[in-house]
Design a protein around this motif. Structure first.
Motif, mmCIF file in Angstrom:
data_model
loop_
_atom_site.group_PDB
_atom_site.id
_atom_site.type_symbol
_atom_site.label_atom_id
_atom_site.label_comp_id
_atom_site.label_asym_id
_atom_site.label_seq_id
_atom_site.Cartn_x
_atom_site.Cartn_y
_atom_site.Cartn_z
ATOM 1 N N UNK A 1 -0.431 8.848 0.861
ATOM 2 C CA UNK A 1 -1.677 10.531 0.644
ATOM 3 C C UNK A 1 -1.428 11.346 1.334
ATOM 4 N N UNK B 1 -8.645 -0.587 -5.417
ATOM 5 C CA UNK B 1 -7.511 -0.128 -4.806
ATOM 6 C C UNK B 1 -7.048 1.327 -4.330
ATOM 7 N N UNK B 2 -7.257 1.679 -5.509
ATOM 8 C CA UNK B 2 -7.366 3.442 -6.225
ATOM 9 C C UNK B 2 -8.502 4.239 -5.182
ATOM 10 N N UNK C 1 0.245 4.906 1.465
ATOM 11 C CA UNK C 1 0.185 5.399 2.545
ATOM 12 C C UNK C 1 0.734 6.696 3.207
ATOM 13 N N UNK D 1 -4.769 3.998 8.658
ATOM 14 C CA UNK D 1 -4.716 3.590 6.771
ATOM 15 C C UNK D 1 -4.324 1.815 7.043
ATOM 16 N N UNK D 2 -3.152 1.321 8.025
ATOM 17 C CA UNK D 2 -3.130 -0.110 7.765
ATOM 18 C C UNK D 2 -4.159 -1.092 8.263
ATOM 19 N N UNK E 1 -8.944 6.586 2.972
ATOM 20 C CA UNK E 1 -7.619 7.322 3.381
ATOM 21 C C UNK E 1 -7.705 8.989 3.520
ATOM 22 N N UNK E 2 -7.412 9.523 3.059
ATOM 23 C CA UNK E 2 -7.577 10.307 3.614
ATOM 24 C C UNK E 2 -8.814 10.995 4.006
ATOM 25 N N UNK F 1 -7.015 -0.111 5.418
ATOM 26 C CA UNK F 1 -5.271 -1.266 4.712
ATOM 27 C C UNK F 1 -6.031 -2.895 4.843
ATOM 28 N N UNK G 1 -2.104 7.891 12.552
ATOM 29 C CA UNK G 1 -2.199 8.244 11.013
ATOM 30 C C UNK G 1 -2.279 6.483 10.101
ATOM 31 N N UNK H 1 -9.320 -4.562 3.284
ATOM 32 C CA UNK H 1 -9.897 -3.723 2.296
ATOM 33 C C UNK H 1 -9.136 -5.223 1.520
ATOM 34 N N UNK I 1 -7.474 9.756 7.862
ATOM 35 C CA UNK I 1 -5.885 10.913 8.241
ATOM 36 C C UNK I 1 -6.861 11.645 8.575
ATOM 37 N N UNK J 1 -9.461 3.652 -2.456
ATOM 38 C CA UNK J 1 -8.402 3.995 -0.968
ATOM 39 C C UNK J 1 -7.968 5.405 -0.762
ATOM 40 N N UNK J 2 -8.028 5.822 -1.885
ATOM 41 C CA UNK J 2 -7.344 7.231 -1.359
ATOM 42 C C UNK J 2 -8.478 8.027 -1.173
ATOM 43 N N UNK K 1 1.050 -1.435 0.075
ATOM 44 C CA UNK K 1 0.006 -0.325 -0.416
ATOM 45 C C UNK K 1 0.880 1.789 0.098
#
Lengths: 224, 405
Positions: free
Chosen positions: A19, B144-145, A17, B105-106, B151-152, B109, B101, B112, B155, B147-148, A13
């Motif tokens: 981002x 996968x994308x 990560x 995120x992990x 994640x934003x 992930x 953060x 996912x 975070x 997740x952007x 990832x």
């Protein structure tokens, strides 16, 4: 210290990560752009950059070095957001006190740096390709191949040197040779003999294990 | 003040706040749909055909199994992560918030990864029924994308929570909740600018009708746009988004591909304008604020044993509680959403005065989405953000009965 071990989860990832860091670089970078203009005017008037601007830009360069190192798998841990020195296995050594700079070079700085940034751009593409290969290697073996790591670290070193020159952090022009700061003919991972002059802004690596005499090893990434 | 009187005072304050909370919730719960409306029984097999009805029920049942997986598997994964996720702290060279953060995120992930197989199975099922045409590889890469933004968001959430926790310790929720509501409001406002929307070409009758309907509903004319999704799905859809000057009524190109008549599309547009007429987006924000307040309060209390939200050690537990509590209130959120959708339907009926078009639209939805028009109660509770098609048709008939249609 980088033992070349890579966490498969964070490698898989890795771009995602980054981002929060990319957003932070964007925001911080916008301020750096304004600071650059002010600093440029100051450097033209007094012959050297202002100290607060120097520290601000140096922190930004240190920070981007850690983020690029993380993104390109050159280092394993998730970097911090402040660009604090001594916080990351791969680090940029930059002067935090401003040095005297030639006004003529300062005036034409953006033109002068252009060839260096063009080379940096080319190196960036090389790094993308190497990272793609390294990504697969790290996913399969759980380790980063040393050659890929060192190539990436050298590319980042040059890129950051370019930006350090552009942002007036240093008056020295970037040096593309991976051997600068090292004994000629030695492998890239070799540590720096004290006799060699280190480049003004260099990616610092953990002290080398393979080279016995390794005093002050600020340039090349190496393994312990 | 003695200990017992302090406790009594605390209880009184808590009771008063709970009273205010319930009063505000009851205000948001109210709709303009007549409370005494009796919905008649509708024979769906007579409307869509027994074969199609059976097929829709079968399709929905299997889809629901995947949806159940999507609802509960993340909670199970995050429960495990809450226990072991702190091990990833060693992967970070960042400070407390940065490490928080990373852990958040992990965690997502790993969710996912755990969802990949059920997700692919669901894709196979939708492809089999011609609902989506996305390929398997593009789905994996796309999700996968996808997740952007996830994640934003996480975070940003961690930044707000841990930032305030480092300042206010266990009282972070008091400051964080207004910020959450503010951020949501901002996101709703900017959504129309983030989606690639196009002008609608053709459909002059619909464009003319939109102005007429808006006038009849008493809302300002809101720009109507189309979103092109036809390369990915055949499912019809429309929605309204934005606040104030950013308000938009958005139709998917799949609803404009000729399967729906102009009069049916007018009902769709009237429904979306109905949402704007009754300020449903503002009400949604208010509803979110009402529920995020107790959720944040309980999380602040329950993460104390991990050192509170000022330290990254508590983040995996936070992640689990955040998702588990939101899942726990899903039935209530869905019930609220169904009420707002029913109000938009009712408003559309009043504005278009065309119950036949509304009825045929809802029948058409069954054919084009293959969804069960009368799903079981558990399905409605967990996934029903809209009234079932049977309920919507029943409402049309009730409206007709009330208006002598």
């Amino acid at each position: 210290m980088d033992d070349l071990r890579r966490s498969r989860l964070t490698v898989f990832f890795r771009p995602l990560l980054c981002i929060p860091h990319l957003i932070w670089i964007y925001l911080w970078g916008a301020v750096v752009g304004i600071v650059f203009i002010l600093n440029w005017l100051v450097a033209l008037i007094i012959g050297r950059p202002a100290k607060p601007f120097q520290r601000f830009n140096a922190a930004f360069l240190r920070y981007t070095t850690t983020v690029l190192s993380f993104l390109f798998l050159i280092a394993n841990p998730f970097p911090g957001f402040t660009g604090e020195p001594g916080s990351y296995p791969i680090e940029l050594e930059v002067p935090t006190t401003p040095e005297k700079q030639n006004r003529l070079k300062t005036f034409f700085r953006l033109f002068l740096v252009y060839p260096a940034l063009a080379v940096a751009g080319a190196l960036l593409y090389v790094t993308y390709f190497v990272t793609f290969l390294a990504w697969w290697a790290a996913m399969i073996t759980g380790r980063m191949p040393r050659g890929f790591r060192d190539l990436g670290a050298n590319a980042i070193r040059y890129i950051e040197q370019g930006y350090a020159f552009a942002l007036l952090v240093t008056g020295s022009y970037p040096c593309a040779s991976p051997y600068v700061g090292m004994a000629l003919g030695m492998p890239v991972v070799a540590a720096t003999p004290a006799a060699m002059e280190a480049p003004p802004a260099a990616v610092e690596a953990p002290a080398a294990a393979e080279q016995p005499a390794a005093p002050e090893a600020p340039e090349a990434p190496s393994e312990t | 003040m003695t200990k017992s009187s302090r406790r009594l005072l605390g209880l009184l304050i808590f009771g008063a706040l709970a009273g205010v909370w319930f009063y505000l919730a009851s205000l948001l719960w109210r709709t303009s749909v007549p409370g005494n409306l009796k919905l008649p029984k509708v024979d769906m097999s007579a409307l869509v055909g027994a074969g199609e009805l059976h097929q829709a029920q079968h399709f929905t049942l299997i889809s629901d199994l995947f949806a159940l997986c999507g609802l509960f598997l993340p909670i199970i994964v995050l429960a495990v992560y809450a226990k072991y996720g702190h091990r990833f702290i060693s992967e970070s060279a960042a400070g407390p918030i940065g490490t928080g953060m990373l852990l958040a995120m992990l965690g997502l992930a790993i969710v996912w990864i755990s969802m990949a197989v059920p997700g692919l199975a669901q894709l196979w099922w939708y492809r089999k029924h011609g609902i989506v045409s996305t390929g398997y590889v593009s789905w994996i890469f796309g999700s996968w994308l996808g997740l952007i933004p996830v994640f934003e968001q996480i975070c940003l959430t961690i930044l707000i929570v841990m930032g305030f926790a480092r300042l206010l310790r266990d009282r972070w929720w008091l400051a964080a909740v207004p910020v959450f509501v503010g951020v949501l409001t901002l996101f709703v406002f900017i959504t129309p600018y983030e989606i690639p929307l196009q002008q609608i070409y053709g459909h002059p009758q619909l464009k003319a009708a939109e102005g007429r309907i808006a006038k009849r509903e008493g809302v300002a004319k809101i720009p109507m746009r189309v979103e092109n999704v036809g390369t990915m799905t055949s499912a019809p859809n429309a929605f309204t988004t934005g606040l104030g000057p950013s308000r938009r009524v958005v139709l998917w190109d799949t609803i404009l591909d000729g399967r729906f008549s102009e009069s049916q599309l007018e009902v769709v547009v009237a429904h979306e304008l109905g949402h704007q007429k009754h300020n449903h987006l503002w009400k949604d924000i208010g509803w979110y604020g009402l529920f995020v307040l107790p959720i944040a309060f309980f999380i602040a209390r329950w993460t104390r044993r991990r050192g509170g939200m000022a330290v990254p050690l508590a983040v995996p537990l936070f992640l689990f509680l955040w998702f588990a509590l939101q899942t726990a209130i899903t039935p209530l959120n869905n019930a609220y959403s169904r009420r707002l959708e029913a109000e938009a339907d009712w408003t559309a009926l009043q504005a278009t005065n065309d119950p036949q078009a509304a009825k045929s639209l809802f029948v058409n939805f069954v054919s084009t989405t293959s969804e069960d028009p009368n799903p079981p109660a558990w399905d409605v509770m967990l996934f029903g953000t809209h009234p079932s098609e049977e309920q919507r048709i029943a409402m049309v008939e009730a409206w007709q009965a009330q208006n002598g249609g």
